[in-house]
Design an enzyme around this catalytic site. Structure first.
Site, PDB file in Angstrom:
ATOM      1  N   SER A 168       3.321   3.547   8.033  1.00 47.86           N
ATOM      2  CA  SER A 168       3.990   4.494   7.043  1.00 47.86           C
ATOM      3  C   SER A 168       4.916   5.556   7.496  1.00 47.86           C
ATOM      4  CB  SER A 168       2.820   5.109   6.380  1.00 47.86           C
ATOM      5  OG  SER A 168       2.321   4.440   5.338  1.00 47.86           O
ATOM      6  N   ARG A 181       0.098   8.403  13.752  1.00 41.20           N
ATOM      7  CA  ARG A 181       1.013   7.748  12.474  1.00 41.20           C
ATOM      8  C   ARG A 181       1.207   8.703  11.443  1.00 41.20           C
ATOM      9  NH1 ARG A 181      -3.810   4.863  12.430  1.00 41.20           N
ATOM     10  NH2 ARG A 181      -5.075   5.123  10.736  1.00 41.20           N
ATOM     11  N   TRP A 207      -9.002   1.912  -0.151  1.00 42.43           N
ATOM     12  CA  TRP A 207      -9.150   1.214   1.142  1.00 42.43           C
ATOM     13  C   TRP A 207     -10.596   0.313   0.723  1.00 42.43           C
ATOM     14  CZ3 TRP A 207      -5.673  -1.532   3.223  1.00 42.43           C
ATOM     15  CH2 TRP A 207      -4.616  -0.988   3.512  1.00 42.43           C
ATOM     16  N   GLU A 250      -4.973  10.571   7.641  1.00 37.25           N
ATOM     17  CA  GLU A 250      -3.643   9.643   7.328  1.00 37.25           C
ATOM     18  C   GLU A 250      -2.646  10.363   6.679  1.00 37.25           C
ATOM     19  OE1 GLU A 250      -5.148   5.165   7.735  1.00 37.25           O
ATOM     20  OE2 GLU A 250      -5.558   6.101   5.852  1.00 37.25           O
ATOM     21  N   ASN A 307       0.836  -1.142  -0.121  1.00 38.97           N
ATOM     22  CA  ASN A 307      -0.038   0.145  -0.009  1.00 38.97           C
ATOM     23  C   ASN A 307       0.859   1.268   0.042  1.00 38.97           C
ATOM     24  OD1 ASN A 307      -0.290  -1.385   2.992  1.00 38.97           O
ATOM     25  ND2 ASN A 307      -0.832   0.894   3.412  1.00 38.97           N
ATOM     26  N   ASP A 308       0.797   2.220   0.947  1.00 38.66           N
ATOM     27  CA  ASP A 308       1.448   3.399   0.889  1.00 38.66           C
ATOM     28  C   ASP A 308       2.736   3.610   0.274  1.00 38.66           C
ATOM     29  OD1 ASP A 308      -1.152   3.495   2.393  1.00 38.66           O
ATOM     30  OD2 ASP A 308      -0.157   4.628   3.965  1.00 38.66           O
ATOM     31  N   GLN A 331       4.622   0.312   2.011  1.00 39.17           N
ATOM     32  CA  GLN A 331       4.065  -0.633   3.029  1.00 39.17           C
ATOM     33  C   GLN A 331       3.932  -1.853   2.253  1.00 39.17           C
ATOM     34  OE1 GLN A 331       2.237   0.462   6.391  1.00 39.17           O
ATOM     35  NE2 GLN A 331       4.437   1.059   5.892  1.00 39.17           N
TER      36      GLN A 331
END
Ligand code: FRU
Length: 487
Positions: A81, A150, A290, A202, A23-24, A40
């Protein structure tokens, strides 16, 4: 690492892992003539799982080489992340000899029966990101009672001579500063009562951009917003334009602005340490959502990144508003350097179709049209005989739509087949200038000099057999339509 042959949906030039889930984008940094893309990564499956940082490098932002995993989970948790910076002046003390890379990331700790804890940690590399050592004093930032805390993005703030960290704290963005990357002091909070709060905040990013055609510099704050079933869009990224004084961010207004009008642009952040002589603000995002990311068709791997883009700021003539403009990096123009097909100076008659034959696995299409009297101007990317993606433009509505209902499988999500729309701001432009970047499983649109972008996954069996252009309910003057491919 062994290269796996082209399989269905595997991008030719967007980054995707050889195996397993991503992911990210994380730790985007330029150092010693390499662009580093960490991300990620779940190395034991093709759905989200215990996070590591995977690693790839590129010389040109188009060809990526996947390297070994950079960061593994440890006693502080799995590796969520974060960002990476070059510590040019050894502020951290990690680099007695030569400058190196510091990664600042979230440690996500889950202990059975207890709420998860998110803290911020460091690792450093003295060999161009090939191997990493975790800092002994991890975690370097811990705040009790913040379950979502985060995605630290760190940058050197010249004016105050300090490192700054922006990180997401549930529904706000926290700002911290540090002299050495190890000790962090809280500066301010942003976001209470402003912006879109329909999901967890995020992956923030904060950077200055110069307003096109001026010397004026403004600060831009990106904030990604997680999925919430109450909204139709899933996860997406908003941004704010304003001032930053080394301590707090003050937005110019209270408008909610979206970075991309497609469903598949999330958690994007910009590169650190792009040389001043280059001066670009280069950005990459995760090309998924997502809402369905864990369920999209896959083949032992899942997830890819958007094209690398440059970000700029433009003041709209109509209302004086500042908006982000984004363009594919010029290296993509070098990659797609061969004219595969071209049509020029053609009146698209009402109800007629123009067919451009081009069998390509990846391409860029540039369309320039004017005098659009048609109710609808359409571009159809025919993936094969049955599958196609349609892009429609209505000059009257100043609206562009992308329809992917017939572009391949979509039964993995109720939302995937829904049309995506973007409306141009201000008065209708005299000319429609559209750039389309296509790869095996994606279509990225850039409209109106980059002030509107739409990023979309599609899952056709093939990328392209032919393109058709059409006009309905009137005519449109096609100045040119060029299909560009690789040499
Ligand atoms: C965004 C995100 C981050 C988190 C990471 C976990 O997509 O939820 O907030 O750090 O993914 O993989």
């Amino acid at each position: 690492m062994e290269t796996i042959k082209k399989t269905a949906y595997r991008p030719l030039w967007h980054f995707a892992p050889q195996q397993n889930w991503i992911n990210d984008p994380n730790g985007l940094v330029y150092f010693n003539e390499e662009y580093h893309l960490f991300y990620q990564y779940h190395p034991h499956g093709s759905t989200w799982g215990p996070m590591h940082w995977g690693h790839a490098v590129s010389k040109d932002l188009v060809h990526w080489e996947e390297l070994d995993i950079a960061l593994y989970p440890d006693e502080n948790g799995t590796i969520f992340s974060g960002s990476a910076v070059v510590d040019w002046h050894n502020t951290s003390g990690f680099f007695p000899d030569e400058p190196g890379l510091v990664a600042v990331f979230t440690s996500h700790l889950e202990v059975k029966g207890e709420p998860a804890v998110q803290t911020q940690s460091l690792a450093y590399s003295r060999d161009n990101g090939r191997t990493w050592t975790k800092h002994e004093g991890n975690p370097v930032l811990r705040v009790a009672d913040k379950p979502d805390f985060r995605d630290p993005k760190v940058f050197w703030h010249k004016d105050s001579g300090k490192w700054m960290m922006v990180l997401a704290a549930g529904q706000t963005i926290s700002f911290y500063s540090s002299p050495d990357l190890k000790v962090w002091e809280h500066e301010s909070e942003f976001g209470d009562g402003i912006g879109f709060h329909g999901g967890v905040w995020e992956c923030p990013d904060l950077f200055p951009l110069t307003v096109e055609g001026t010397d004026e510099s403004k600060w831009v704050l990106l904030v990604s917003v997680g999925d919430n079933p109450e909204y139709n869009e899933g996860s997406r990224t908003q941004y704010f334009v304003g001032e930053f004084d080394g301590s707090a961010f003050a937005p110019d207004d209270r408008e909610v602005r979206w970075l991309d009008f497609g469903r598949d642009n999330y958690a994007g952040v910009s590169f650190s340490d792009i040389p001043e002589a280059d001066g670009r603000r280069i950005y990459i995002a995760w090309m998924s959502n997502w809402r369905y990311a864990n369920h999209v068709p896959s083949n032992g791997w899942r997830g890819s990144m958007t094209a690398a883009r440059t970000l700029g700021l433009k003041r709209l003539e109509e209302n004086g508003e500042l908006v982000i403009v984004q363009h594919p990096v010029e290296e993509i123009g070098t990659y797609f350097s061969r004219v595969a097909a071209e049509v020029e100076d053609l009146l698209l008659a009402d109800g007629r179709k123009e067919i451009i034959d081009c069998k390509l696995d990846a391409f860029e299409l540039r369309l320039d049209a004017e005098q659009i009297e048609a109710r609808e101007l359409g571009i159809v990317l025919h993936h094969n005989e049955e599958q196609y993606t349609t892009i429609t433009y209505s000059a009257e509505e100043k609206e562009l739509a992308l329809l992917r209902e017939h572009a391949g499988p979509h039964d993995f999500s109720d939302m995937f087949a829904k049309p995506q729309h973007m409306k141009l701001q201000g008065s209708a432009p005299d000319r429609l200038r559209l750039r389309i970047l296509a790869d095996a499983a994606s279509v990225e649109l850039f409209l109106a000099d980059g002030s509107a972008a739409m990023t979309s996954l599609v899952f056709p069996d093939q990328t392209c057999q032919k393109v058709t252009l059409y006009a309905v309910g009137g005519t449109a003057q096609l100045v040119s339509c060029t299909v560009l491919a690789t040499e």
